[in-house]
Design an enzyme around this catalytic site. Structure first.
Site, PDB file in Angstrom:
ATOM      1  N   GLY C 148      31.025  39.453  15.091  1.00 16.74           N
ATOM      2  CA  GLY C 148      30.627  40.298  13.978  1.00 16.74           C
ATOM      3  C   GLY C 148      30.267  41.694  14.463  1.00 16.74           C
ATOM      4  O   GLY C 148      30.033  41.913  15.652  1.00 16.74           O
ATOM      5  N   CYS C 149      30.220  42.627  13.538  1.00 19.93           N
ATOM      6  CA  CYS C 149      29.942  44.017  13.892  1.00 19.93           C
ATOM      7  C   CYS C 149      28.523  44.159  14.451  1.00 19.93           C
ATOM      8  O   CYS C 149      28.319  44.721  15.531  1.00 19.93           O
ATOM      9  CB  CYS C 149      30.162  44.919  12.689  1.00 19.93           C
ATOM     10  SG  CYS C 149      29.342  44.381  11.170  1.00 19.93           S
ATOM     11  N   TYR C 150      27.528  43.653  13.718  1.00 16.68           N
ATOM     12  CA  TYR C 150      26.143  43.756  14.196  1.00 16.68           C
ATOM     13  C   TYR C 150      25.945  43.030  15.526  1.00 16.68           C
ATOM     14  O   TYR C 150      25.314  43.568  16.443  1.00 16.68           O
ATOM     15  CB  TYR C 150      25.170  43.185  13.164  1.00 16.68           C
ATOM     16  CG  TYR C 150      24.963  44.017  11.927  1.00 16.68           C
ATOM     17  CD1 TYR C 150      24.451  45.314  12.001  1.00 16.68           C
ATOM     18  CD2 TYR C 150      25.230  43.509  10.664  1.00 16.68           C
ATOM     19  CE1 TYR C 150      24.227  46.072  10.855  1.00 16.68           C
ATOM     20  CE2 TYR C 150      25.003  44.262   9.510  1.00 16.68           C
ATOM     21  CZ  TYR C 150      24.502  45.536   9.618  1.00 16.68           C
ATOM     22  OH  TYR C 150      24.265  46.275   8.481  1.00 16.68           O
TER      23      TYR C 150
END
Lengths: 345, 345, 345, 345
Positions: C148-150
């Protein structure tokens, strides 16, 4: 006096509340919504505060008429044309922020809006509420058609030129730029942040439904006016409209003449501010306020006049002008409830 | 081949580096700065990376000429007009992104720029680098004047109409909207975030120095063209220019005719993309790329043509077109080093 | 080699295309969409160009498997968990950008995602593609779960501290700020321009589905790590994530020690750039690129370490890292197809 | 009553004017500027209107004292510390929006502000104007130190926890996000539109001068409080601060307990609005108004409390709170002149 806001969960509706809740002649604001009966406004708009008691009521005509003296419609197309006649029959005054009653000719409405027009007799009854130029009629209005955002900026910018026959009748081009709040609160790809941010878009090229509204008024002022070119652009900001207006002067003019004309034309207009020579307004300079600020240029190389007219689309272009018209209709001072300075920066 | 970027600490300079550092025919990019001798570029622009060895060198003509084959100027007015002749005398080719050599007539330059013009013989020697329409001359250029951002968008949008005599010669109005990066990296109240965000401004009304640049080219294409009206607006975004161009058709036309004309005119132009009927480009659709996207409308009510032309002002409007011209000058494929898709969203 | 992009009409899908269409080892990119069979990609994304022949194909597993060597999923939750097993059985390699295969424990997935988990055996088979720290496993992966991005920004920022046991295990707080494109292209009130512009929002407080993804990896690195606090904020920008990470040092440290540790840890990581003492990255400094830039502070007053980690959420946080993992899986240079500099400004 | 605004050409100055020009107890607002003697305010701020007669006067202490009852300083560091004593000696009340008198300990001021502190006796005389928690003292103040923007949001968010000893004393971490107007109107690279737009930056890591201001107040409330971690981020918006506050609960708590505590603590505080369970404020929900909106979360997994506190940095964080303190000092209703709803959207 009690007033009703129908469509309180939209941007124009909540702006109406901002002005009317502190209006010195308004005792109560009742809010109505077609779908959220019984809910608190703060669920849709937390900024209004959880403890303010702003409850959304059911849209029942009888009760609306019984509880209110004036009804504001801040609704999608087709709502007001259906409900306003019922209220007017009961003696209630109606101020309609939608476009339902702005065009006198129903066939023109149907061509540009691509939907059925309101009843003919009510189209004729409706008074077009461009406050600065229609005060006499507005005072007597029972059904007020509040102008569109683009027409307000454009017409206030063009009025002195058109009324005085200073420009070539077929030469008007309006290049308008608008913030995104004009599109309302309904989510769509066209108002999706990632598509709009860091972007400029043109839309509805030669097809915007505000074109006939502008032309209708221009022709009332000067029957020789020909069809205009009017373009609308979406700008990555929330509020504000700038109309950059171009027209060919009929004879050689000077900037001083033009500035004098505009300053005289708007001498008694509290909400129109004409800039001095060489100064042009930016949209942020009217942010949150009911002002329309205007700057003018004359180009000797081309004989062309450029008028720059800015408003906050949700205020002078919607809720603010509606309150201004409300004041005129009631015979009060035009700026009651609207004495807020622009928020800057 | 080695190239020099003079003015590497500005936005156009650092964009040149973005394209030239991966250019297949460029061995080394040398960066020069008037004031930051010996410093790393990453101190000004951390995004370029601390370990890339991009060091800013002193601006000494002898060394620049010795170390480079082509010199790009991305400098404020007046720098290139002074230094380019010295480089050209030494056989170095110069590509100038500033406005110093764009106008053939020095008196016109001095009127609009309000500063001394470059030497007359060099103004004549300079080739105007509107890549799509000047390829033959560009191939032979030793001194290339890279077009301004607004002229690029405007001229590519107007070329087919003007070259083919389709529009009334005094009817051209260009309403241009630009992101703020066009103003460069120097801090000022006019580029201060709090003043620009959520705001639209018009500036330099009828006085923008790009007006004579546009008119010079239009008149080369069609000597009957009259002075134009050209307005520039600052939009709250970093990159992108949209030129909305209005002109009166001489005879009744159809949209199909116009689209055919544009598609044919730009058939071999890799970087110009003409939209289909009813489609108009948004500035974000060319973000970071060298494309110029164009959409066209014809309004039967008014006989007016609307052309919408968008570019990334720092790419096709500056560094990208400079690299495109570099490719043409060297006889390479026009898109070398420029094969980047727009970044969306 | 041919590759498939499933979900090409979303932001991550179109970013995959940006990188893969110029990838030196990719012959053809085939685009698939569940609903727009036969349509051109340019109808959804005009920036990709009308003449590129990017046609959206029907999502039929047999044909996808027959025509491609590697399949990228850039799809909403639940699509990849259903289709990937079918492809893997046919020997196709899968790179999944959705969250379907990131968590090893299906019950944890179901708790945080509030939907059914993928099949247990495939959850175990999937390799977590945090490129910099999992290269050995990624090389052998047939099913790759792209982070995921985070988690990407957070884990790259925390890895050296956690792996070396330098911080109190219960002290990790991550305050993350993200641009709006992370929410995808589906219109909603939460991504409506007028609601997001000039606004900061916190969302999914203590409930974000990336929390277990981060904790799973941290515990693999250091089994003593306790639950973290992780907050996510929506920022009025399109791209970019900044994770501001706070943790308590176990013993007194110096900034120099920390910087040495980070520089050593990422010495061979092409896409991680550690800033020098006193320098911190801004999100714009990685815009459009696959970099993760990191800055570090140590506060002697509190004994607390602050790590600032920034990525472009659609690149290193999605499509870029997917291509990086693709390169590792194929044994190519990690930066193939990803050699683009950040776009600045 | 007449009041003076010193520093009327800054953002806080012009916001003071917005509130004070309609204040029911203020007869005249006199504006003073060090450099623009005799000029109209509209030359700096066209939004204030050309015809309002807002003229900038010369900063002469004798005349200021003679013409005004209360003086507001909205000036850069060092101006108020020099001029306030002269005014106070003449019996004038001073409300200082700068940081000159906020810290009781001059050596602490000099360490964090890196400039000379105001005179010791005046530092002691000054009353810290956190309106909600210092009313008794504010009523008697002759020299009022108006709190900084960050401390206002942070202290209102922390007060109930710290005063009631609910959190671990060394566990406070504040991650603050601010719009750019907090940096004032002076142009700089750090506030340049193209650098800030589509960007998030962290700045003054562990070095912000508001840290000692926050700690001073926390220690007055609870002497056991340890140094805090306080980080500040620049967000691409003009107005608004969000302080996301993290602290470790001493004992297991419930969200209900916390919400009760906050609602009780702020029961009589007109300008503090505590959100209901699961609701968190966004900065736009207080835009242009004097509200501080607060939301609270408790995470059972970590025992950590998250408090989200938002203000408009120029209103509750500067001019609005100054007017609120003015009201308290004069014994008027705290909301006089401040009855404006947030502008939304």
């Amino acid at each position: 006096m009690n007033i009703a806001i129908i469509g309180a969960t939209g941007y124009s509706g909540v702006e109406l509340l901002r002005f009317l809740q502190h209006h010195p002649h308004v005792e109560r604001c009742h809010l109505y919504s077609s779908s959220q009966d019984g809910m608190a406004l703060s669920q849709s708009f937390p900024h209004t505060g959880e403890n303010r008691g702003n409850v959304l009521r059911k849209m029942a005509i009888e009760q609306i008429a019984a509880a209110n003296d004036v009804v504001f419609f801040a609704t999608p197309p087709g709502v007001s044309s259906e409900l306003s006649p019922l209220l007017i029959e009961k003696g209630i005054k109606v101020i309609d922020l939608s476009g339902d009653f702005r065009l006198k000719d129903g066939t023109v409405y149907e061509k540009w809006y691509k939907r059925p027009a309101a009843e003919h007799s009510y189209l004729q009854k409706a008074v077009y509420g461009l406050s600065e130029w229609n005060r006499t009629e507005i005072r007597k209005a029972q059904l007020l058609a509040n102008p569109g955002c683009y027409p307000t900026a454009t017409l206030l910018g063009l009025a002195p030129l058109v009324q005085n026959g200073l420009i070539e009748e077929q030469s008007i081009i309006v290049d308008a730029k608008s913030g995104v709040s004009g599109a309302g609160r309904k989510a769509s790809l066209n108002t999706h942040f990632s598509e709009i941010n860091e972007n400029v878009k043109i839309y509805k090229v030669n097809e915007h439904q505000h074109i006939p509204e502008i032309e209708q008024m221009l022709k009332l002022w000067n029957e020789h006016i020909q069809p205009i070119t009017f373009s609308t652009h979406l700008i990555p900001m929330t509020r504000g409209i700038m109309a950059t207006i171009y027209a060919q002067a009929k004879v050689e003019l000077s900037l001083e003449t033009l500035l004098d004309l505009y300053k005289t034309s708007y001498e008694t207009a509290h909400f129109v501010r004409v800039r001095n020579s060489g100064q042009f307004p930016a949209t942020k300079e009217v942010y949150g306020s009911n002002y329309c600020d205007i700057g003018i240029a004359y180009d000797e190389r081309t004989g062309r006049i450029t008028v720059v007219s800015v408003i906050d689309n949700l205020v002078k272009g919607a809720a603010g002008q509606a309150v201004q018209n409300f004041n005129v209709m009631m015979g009060w001072n035009e700026s009651e409830g609207l004495k807020v300075a622009p928020i800057y920066p």
